[in-house]
Scaffold this motif. Structure first.
Motif, PDB file in Angstrom:
ATOM      1  N   GLY A 103       8.659   3.798  -2.341  1.00 18.77           N
ATOM      2  CA  GLY A 103       9.457   4.577  -2.822  1.00 18.77           C
ATOM      3  C   GLY A 103       9.654   6.142  -2.644  1.00 18.77           C
ATOM      4  O   GLY A 103       8.334   6.458  -2.589  1.00 18.77           O
ATOM      5  N   CYS A 104      10.701   6.791  -2.718  1.00 14.02           N
ATOM      6  CA  CYS A 104      10.248   8.327  -2.449  1.00 14.02           C
ATOM      7  C   CYS A 104       9.548   9.035  -3.647  1.00 14.02           C
ATOM      8  O   CYS A 104       9.044   9.996  -3.482  1.00 14.02           O
ATOM      9  N   ALA A 105       9.422   8.300  -4.992  1.00 12.77           N
ATOM     10  CA  ALA A 105       8.655   8.767  -5.919  1.00 12.77           C
ATOM     11  C   ALA A 105       7.676   7.719  -6.176  1.00 12.77           C
ATOM     12  O   ALA A 105       7.232   7.433  -7.231  1.00 12.77           O
ATOM     13  N   HIS A 106       7.244   6.874  -5.223  1.00 11.88           N
ATOM     14  CA  HIS A 106       6.364   5.953  -5.445  1.00 11.88           C
ATOM     15  C   HIS A 106       6.754   4.826  -6.352  1.00 11.88           C
ATOM     16  O   HIS A 106       5.734   4.206  -7.051  1.00 11.88           O
ATOM     17  N   GLY A 107       7.988   4.473  -6.775  1.00  9.25           N
ATOM     18  CA  GLY A 107       8.275   3.520  -7.438  1.00  9.25           C
ATOM     19  C   GLY A 107       8.235   3.968  -8.995  1.00  9.25           C
ATOM     20  O   GLY A 107       8.554   3.078  -9.927  1.00  9.25           O
ATOM     21  N   LYS A 110      12.663  -4.730  -0.352  1.00 14.34           N
ATOM     22  CA  LYS A 110      12.425  -6.006  -1.044  1.00 14.34           C
ATOM     23  C   LYS A 110      10.941  -6.325  -0.484  1.00 14.34           C
ATOM     24  O   LYS A 110       9.969  -7.125  -1.315  1.00 14.34           O
ATOM     25  N   GLU A 111      10.393  -6.102   0.672  1.00 11.76           N
ATOM     26  CA  GLU A 111       9.222  -6.509   1.340  1.00 11.76           C
ATOM     27  C   GLU A 111       8.054  -5.714   0.878  1.00 11.76           C
ATOM     28  O   GLU A 111       6.931  -5.964   0.929  1.00 11.76           O
ATOM     29  N   ARG A 112       8.303  -4.353   0.246  1.00 11.40           N
ATOM     30  CA  ARG A 112       7.451  -3.685   0.001  1.00 11.40           C
ATOM     31  C   ARG A 112       6.581  -3.798  -1.272  1.00 11.40           C
ATOM     32  O   ARG A 112       7.343  -4.544  -2.246  1.00 11.40           O
ATOM     33  N   PRO A 113       5.538  -3.452  -1.521  1.00 14.62           N
ATOM     34  CA  PRO A 113       4.601  -3.953  -2.719  1.00 14.62           C
ATOM     35  C   PRO A 113       5.103  -2.914  -3.921  1.00 14.62           C
ATOM     36  O   PRO A 113       5.571  -1.880  -3.702  1.00 14.62           O
ATOM     37  N   PHE A 114       4.974  -3.592  -5.366  1.00 11.92           N
ATOM     38  CA  PHE A 114       5.096  -2.670  -6.261  1.00 11.92           C
ATOM     39  C   PHE A 114       4.012  -1.828  -6.518  1.00 11.92           C
ATOM     40  O   PHE A 114       2.694  -2.342  -5.960  1.00 11.92           O
ATOM     41  N   PRO A 115       3.931  -0.880  -7.276  1.00 10.94           N
ATOM     42  CA  PRO A 115       2.666   0.012  -7.665  1.00 10.94           C
ATOM     43  C   PRO A 115       1.695  -0.913  -8.070  1.00 10.94           C
ATOM     44  O   PRO A 115       1.683  -1.599  -8.886  1.00 10.94           O
ATOM     45  N   GLU A 116       0.314  -0.568  -7.772  1.00  5.52           N
ATOM     46  CA  GLU A 116      -0.779  -1.509  -8.495  1.00  5.52           C
ATOM     47  C   GLU A 116      -0.952  -0.878  -9.792  1.00  5.52           C
ATOM     48  O   GLU A 116      -0.667   0.046 -10.368  1.00  5.52           O
TER      49      GLU A 116
END
Length: 325
Positions: free
Chosen positions: A89-93, A305-311
């Motif tokens: 995301g543009c703010a990294h989630g 939807k395919e992208r990962p959530f932040p670690e």
């Protein structure tokens, strides 16, 4: 090749379609857990104002941020991924709907605190002026923000120092559910208060994209030439609830008749009607754009939807903690 006026209609259609689809996903799937403030019905304000800017000009927004973000050229996939809380995301989630940013195209950021980005935009514009850069900062906010002390302070500071900032008030008549008439004294206006502070002020039909763009061009030119700040008060109206994807005529603070009267003046329909003589195929163009942008937003949702959530061990990156790698 599209005319400049047809391009404004296209850009409004894109924002409308994107937000309509996102509203449906938000309501039906419950996968976007960020508060969302949709600009459905207010597209002419963002498109008209941002259409008067250059890439190097910086735009700031408040909580109703999707429209100015997209109108300034913000990356759609990055925006949708942000709504889903994803790392791409543009703010990294980390920020969600109300903390969008794409500085590569001059969308400097958005935030939720009432009036927060008004002084930030003034500060950026002051920096531009002190560096002798022919750049302008613009800040979007609602009529509720004009009742914050920081609004008056920012107007005064900008006027005293002739700062190249455009204050863009999207006056949609309500601060959440409080009407303007219950919050501001009769016989006063936002433009008159700005004028009293020494700021050039223009009241514009915010649902007429051509009038908005013309006024914004004058405002930006005045700022760029060093002649001081400008306030644009754009009369507009949000069709849906203050926050969320729903309709709210049953909440008691406004009627269905009022909503219907504003919907009858849809900024997209008005602009298409105004262009019909110049662009006889405008209705077919609008229909084609709706299909095109529906496909675009569906692809952006699939991407998000395919992208990962932040670690988990990096969730505090950039938030009062050292960045870890």
């Amino acid at each position: 090749m599209l005319s400049d006026r047809a391009r404004l209609v296209r850009d409004m259609v894109r924002i409308r379609v994107v937000e309509e689809v996102l509203a449906d996903y938000y309501r039906d799937e419950q996968e976007m857990r960020t508060p969302t403030h949709f600009s459905i019905g207010q597209e002419a304000s963002a498109v008209g104002v941002c259409g008067a800017t250059r890439p190097e000009d910086w735009v700031y927004a408040a909580h109703r941020s999707h429209a100015p973000y997209l109108a300034k050229g913000g990356d759609l996939k990055a925006m949708v991924a942000e709504l889903y809380g994803k790392q791409d995301g543009c703010a990294h989630g980390r920020g969600g709907s109300i903390h969008l940013v794409d500085q590569s195209v001059g969308f400097a950021g958005s935030a939720a605190i009432l009036g927060e980005m008004i002084p930030v935009a003034v500060g950026s514009a002051w920096a531009f002026a002190r560096a002798n850069e022919p750049r302008v900062a613009l800040t979007f906010f609602g009529d509720g923000s004009t009742e914050e002390g920081v609004f008056a302070e920012s107007l005064n500071f900008a006027a005293v120092h002739r700062i190249p900032v455009v204050f863009v008030c999207e006056n949609n008549l309500y601060s959440i559910s409080s009407p303007l008439s219950a919050r501001q004294p009769g016989g006063t206006s936002i433009t008159r208060r700005a004028e009293a502070a020494g700021v050039t002020s223009l009241a514009v039909d915010g649902n007429d994209v051509f009038a908005v763009k013309e006024a914004a061009e004058k405002a930006v030119l005045q700022c760029r030439e060093g002649d001081g700040p400008v306030l644009l008060e754009l009369a507009t109206y949000r069709w849906r609830e203050h926050v969320g994807p729903g309709w709210d005529a049953d909440h008691g603070y406004r009627t269905q008749e009022e909503i219907d009267s504003w919907m009858a003046g849809c900024p997209i329909v008005r602009a298409a009607d105004a262009l019909r003589e110049q662009e006889p195929e405008i209705d077919a163009m609008v229909a084609g754009w709706r299909v095109q942008f529906h496909d675009e937003i569906q692809a952006a949702v699939a991407y998000a939807k395919e992208r990962p959530f932040p670690e988990v061990d990096r969730l505090l990156d950039g938030a009062y903690a050292p960045v870890t790698h």
